[in-house]
Design a protein around this motif. Structure first.
Motif, PDB file in Angstrom:
ATOM      1  N   THR A  71      20.005  18.366  54.297  1.00  0.00           N
ATOM      2  CA  THR A  71      19.531  19.749  54.179  1.00  0.00           C
ATOM      3  C   THR A  71      20.237  20.462  53.030  1.00  0.00           C
ATOM      4  O   THR A  71      21.245  19.985  52.509  1.00  0.00           O
ATOM      5  CB  THR A  71      19.810  20.534  55.475  1.00  0.00           C
ATOM      6  N   ARG A  72      19.699  21.611  52.657  1.00  0.00           N
ATOM      7  CA  ARG A  72      20.343  22.430  51.625  1.00  0.00           C
ATOM      8  C   ARG A  72      21.733  22.871  52.058  1.00  0.00           C
ATOM      9  O   ARG A  72      22.655  22.961  51.246  1.00  0.00           O
ATOM     10  CB  ARG A  72      19.467  23.653  51.318  1.00  0.00           C
ATOM     11  N   GLU A  73      21.883  23.148  53.329  1.00  0.00           N
ATOM     12  CA  GLU A  73      23.182  23.581  53.842  1.00  0.00           C
ATOM     13  C   GLU A  73      24.222  22.479  53.689  1.00  0.00           C
ATOM     14  O   GLU A  73      25.413  22.759  53.487  1.00  0.00           O
ATOM     15  CB  GLU A  73      23.060  24.000  55.302  1.00  0.00           C
ATOM     16  N   ASP A  74      23.782  21.228  53.755  1.00  0.00           N
ATOM     17  CA  ASP A  74      24.708  20.107  53.572  1.00  0.00           C
ATOM     18  C   ASP A  74      25.336  20.126  52.180  1.00  0.00           C
ATOM     19  O   ASP A  74      26.499  19.748  52.002  1.00  0.00           O
ATOM     20  CB  ASP A  74      23.986  18.770  53.780  1.00  0.00           C
ATOM     21  N   VAL A  75      24.561  20.558  51.183  1.00  0.00           N
ATOM     22  CA  VAL A  75      25.081  20.621  49.811  1.00  0.00           C
ATOM     23  C   VAL A  75      26.181  21.682  49.713  1.00  0.00           C
ATOM     24  O   VAL A  75      27.258  21.428  49.158  1.00  0.00           O
ATOM     25  CB  VAL A  75      23.961  20.927  48.796  1.00  0.00           C
ATOM     26  N   GLY A 173      44.678  27.521  46.230  1.00  0.00           N
ATOM     27  CA  GLY A 173      46.004  26.935  46.139  1.00  0.00           C
ATOM     28  C   GLY A 173      47.176  27.825  46.467  1.00  0.00           C
ATOM     29  O   GLY A 173      48.299  27.347  46.624  1.00  0.00           O
ATOM     30  N   THR A 174      46.963  29.125  46.587  1.00  0.00           N
ATOM     31  CA  THR A 174      48.092  30.025  46.844  1.00  0.00           C
ATOM     32  C   THR A 174      48.499  30.054  48.313  1.00  0.00           C
ATOM     33  O   THR A 174      49.645  30.380  48.636  1.00  0.00           O
ATOM     34  CB  THR A 174      47.770  31.457  46.374  1.00  0.00           C
ATOM     35  N   TYR A 175      47.569  29.731  49.200  1.00  0.00           N
ATOM     36  CA  TYR A 175      47.853  29.667  50.637  1.00  0.00           C
ATOM     37  C   TYR A 175      47.306  28.367  51.207  1.00  0.00           C
ATOM     38  O   TYR A 175      46.490  27.681  50.565  1.00  0.00           O
ATOM     39  CB  TYR A 175      47.238  30.861  51.369  1.00  0.00           C
ATOM     40  N   ALA A 176      47.731  28.036  52.416  1.00  0.00           N
ATOM     41  CA  ALA A 176      47.302  26.777  53.044  1.00  0.00           C
ATOM     42  C   ALA A 176      45.800  26.750  53.301  1.00  0.00           C
ATOM     43  O   ALA A 176      45.189  25.680  53.324  1.00  0.00           O
ATOM     44  CB  ALA A 176      48.067  26.561  54.346  1.00  0.00           C
ATOM     45  N   LYS A 177      45.189  27.912  53.502  1.00  0.00           N
ATOM     46  CA  LYS A 177      43.747  27.998  53.721  1.00  0.00           C
ATOM     47  C   LYS A 177      43.128  28.970  52.717  1.00  0.00           C
ATOM     48  O   LYS A 177      43.799  29.893  52.261  1.00  0.00           O
ATOM     49  CB  LYS A 177      43.437  28.452  55.149  1.00  0.00           C
ATOM     50  N   VAL A 178      41.877  28.763  52.410  1.00  0.00           N
ATOM     51  CA  VAL A 178      41.186  29.633  51.466  1.00  0.00           C
ATOM     52  C   VAL A 178      39.781  29.934  51.975  1.00  0.00           C
ATOM     53  O   VAL A 178      39.114  29.079  52.552  1.00  0.00           O
ATOM     54  CB  VAL A 178      41.114  28.978  50.065  1.00  0.00           C
ATOM     55  N   LYS A 179      39.339  31.177  51.783  1.00  0.00           N
ATOM     56  CA  LYS A 179      37.985  31.579  52.140  1.00  0.00           C
ATOM     57  C   LYS A 179      37.079  31.380  50.932  1.00  0.00           C
ATOM     58  O   LYS A 179      37.392  31.839  49.833  1.00  0.00           O
ATOM     59  CB  LYS A 179      37.964  33.040  52.588  1.00  0.00           C
ATOM     60  N   ILE A 180      35.954  30.714  51.146  1.00  0.00           N
ATOM     61  CA  ILE A 180      35.074  30.324  50.054  1.00  0.00           C
ATOM     62  C   ILE A 180      33.691  30.911  50.260  1.00  0.00           C
ATOM     63  O   ILE A 180      33.108  30.794  51.348  1.00  0.00           O
ATOM     64  CB  ILE A 180      34.964  28.783  49.975  1.00  0.00           C
ATOM     65  N   ASP A 181      33.139  31.541  49.233  1.00  0.00           N
ATOM     66  CA  ASP A 181      31.755  32.009  49.273  1.00  0.00           C
ATOM     67  C   ASP A 181      30.834  30.871  48.855  1.00  0.00           C
ATOM     68  O   ASP A 181      31.104  30.170  47.864  1.00  0.00           O
ATOM     69  CB  ASP A 181      31.541  33.176  48.308  1.00  0.00           C
ATOM     70  N   THR A 182      29.733  30.680  49.577  1.00  0.00           N
ATOM     71  CA  THR A 182      28.711  29.717  49.161  1.00  0.00           C
ATOM     72  C   THR A 182      27.351  30.400  49.213  1.00  0.00           C
ATOM     73  O   THR A 182      27.091  31.228  50.084  1.00  0.00           O
ATOM     74  CB  THR A 182      28.684  28.470  50.064  1.00  0.00           C
ATOM     75  N   VAL A 183      26.492  30.050  48.270  1.00  0.00           N
ATOM     76  CA  VAL A 183      25.172  30.659  48.197  1.00  0.00           C
ATOM     77  C   VAL A 183      24.261  29.736  47.397  1.00  0.00           C
ATOM     78  O   VAL A 183      24.733  28.833  46.690  1.00  0.00           O
ATOM     79  CB  VAL A 183      25.262  32.076  47.552  1.00  0.00           C
ATOM     80  N   MET A 184      22.955  29.938  47.485  1.00  0.00           N
ATOM     81  CA  MET A 184      22.002  29.161  46.698  1.00  0.00           C
ATOM     82  C   MET A 184      20.918  30.085  46.148  1.00  0.00           C
ATOM     83  O   MET A 184      20.588  31.118  46.761  1.00  0.00           O
ATOM     84  CB  MET A 184      21.397  28.032  47.531  1.00  0.00           C
ATOM     85  N   PHE A 185      20.380  29.733  44.973  1.00  0.00           N
ATOM     86  CA  PHE A 185      19.357  30.547  44.334  1.00  0.00           C
ATOM     87  C   PHE A 185      18.259  29.659  43.760  1.00  0.00           C
ATOM     88  O   PHE A 185      18.528  28.567  43.257  1.00  0.00           O
ATOM     89  CB  PHE A 185      19.944  31.389  43.196  1.00  0.00           C
ATOM     90  N   ASP A 186      17.040  30.171  43.801  1.00  0.00           N
ATOM     91  CA  ASP A 186      15.882  29.518  43.184  1.00  0.00           C
ATOM     92  C   ASP A 186      15.935  29.752  41.674  1.00  0.00           C
ATOM     93  O   ASP A 186      16.093  30.890  41.221  1.00  0.00           O
ATOM     94  CB  ASP A 186      14.604  30.128  43.776  1.00  0.00           C
ATOM     95  N   LEU A 187      15.780  28.683  40.901  1.00  0.00           N
ATOM     96  CA  LEU A 187      15.864  28.785  39.442  1.00  0.00           C
ATOM     97  C   LEU A 187      14.499  28.763  38.761  1.00  0.00           C
ATOM     98  O   LEU A 187      14.430  28.613  37.552  1.00  0.00           O
ATOM     99  CB  LEU A 187      16.719  27.636  38.889  1.00  0.00           C
ATOM    100  N   SER A 188      13.430  28.919  39.524  1.00  0.00           N
ATOM    101  CA  SER A 188      12.095  28.779  38.943  1.00  0.00           C
ATOM    102  C   SER A 188      11.816  29.772  37.824  1.00  0.00           C
ATOM    103  O   SER A 188      11.043  29.483  36.906  1.00  0.00           O
ATOM    104  CB  SER A 188      11.025  28.909  40.035  1.00  0.00           C
ATOM    105  N   LYS A 189      12.441  30.940  37.858  1.00  0.00           N
ATOM    106  CA  LYS A 189      12.220  31.948  36.815  1.00  0.00           C
ATOM    107  C   LYS A 189      13.449  32.144  35.931  1.00  0.00           C
ATOM    108  O   LYS A 189      13.541  33.114  35.179  1.00  0.00           O
ATOM    109  CB  LYS A 189      11.831  33.282  37.455  1.00  0.00           C
TER     110      LYS A 189
END
Length: 247
Positions: A71-75, A173-189
């Motif tokens: 799925t896309r979420e897997d990526v 790398g500054t802390y043991a855990k990090v919060k990560i943003d993930t998102v996806m966008f359509d590139l058709s245009k």
């Protein structure tokens, strides 16, 4: 796709702490990969952090190239896990050597699969999507001035010149855990995708970046060179990392 990336030391810094990775060939299970990382820390630590972020991310992908993506979420999950691995590697390195204590890096990672860009992001490096008529900032800065902007304390025009504009609220790398943003966008245009460090965006507004792309011949290398030249002409206060992906 055509992709070109370059890093320039700028006009004021004595060393480079930005790093990039550009590949239109498979890295692990991903068909292509584009990364910008802007390191921070003491003497040479910033360049160590940004370099480690990219190398450990790619090593993670290669080590997990036999996983099944359905799925896309897997990526996006895979991108997130790669950054978590980079976070662990940098954090452990910083604990082993006092000279690297507290080092970290921003990281913006993108891959394109079937006209969808998948993005994972930490810090104030950015990804933009552009066509002839518009420019769209696909990432949100994890920075103090961004928080001040969202809370109404400063205006958009004040963010680039604010004295605290380099203070980021998340880093790899500054802390043991990090919060990560993930998102996806359509590139058709979308015609162009731009990944860059704040050495570009602190010198040029989104409108100036878009105008520079519009005035180019359309070749990715010319766009990269033009953006770096323009940022340096405005002062070149920081290292400048730029990747242009042309569809």
């Amino acid at each position: 796709m055509q992709a070109i990336g370059k890093v320039d030391i700028g006009r004021k810094r004595v060393r480079n702490e930005d790093a990039i990775f550009v590949s239109n060939s498979p890295i692990g299970i991903l068909p292509n990969l584009y990364i910008v990382a802007d390191g921070m820390g003491g003497h040479k630590a910033g360049s160590i952090a940004s370099g480690l972020a990219i190398s450990s991310f790619c090593e993670y992908l290669e080590a997990h190239k036999h996983i099944d993506i359905k799925t896309r979420e897997d990526v996006t999950i895979l991108l997130k896990l790669g950054i978590r691995n980079a976070n662990h590697v940098i954090y452990e390195k910083s604990k082993q050597d006092e000279a690297y204590n507290g080092m970290g890096t921003t990281m913006t990672v993108a891959t394109v699969i079937e006209d969808i860009v998948y993005l994972a992001h930490v810090g104030d490096t950015r990804l933009y999507l552009m066509n002839e008529g518009s420019i769209f900032q696909a990432t949100t800065d994890h920075s103090l001035v961004q928080e001040m902007l969202e809370q109404g304390y400063i205006s958009e025009n004040e963010t680039r010149a604010h004295p605290q504009r380099h203070i980021i609220t998340r880093a790899v790398g500054t802390y043991a855990k990090v919060k990560i943003d993930t998102v996806m966008f359509d590139l058709s245009k979308v015609q162009y995708m731009l990944l860059c460090s704040d050495g570009l965006t602190s010198m040029l507004s989104n409108e100036e970046i878009h105008e520079c792309v519009r005035r180019s011949s359309g070749e990715a290398e010319e766009i990269v060179d033009s953006l770096i030249e323009k940022a340096n002409a405005k002062g070149g206060m920081d290292n400048i990392a730029v990747i242009i992906v042309k569809k």
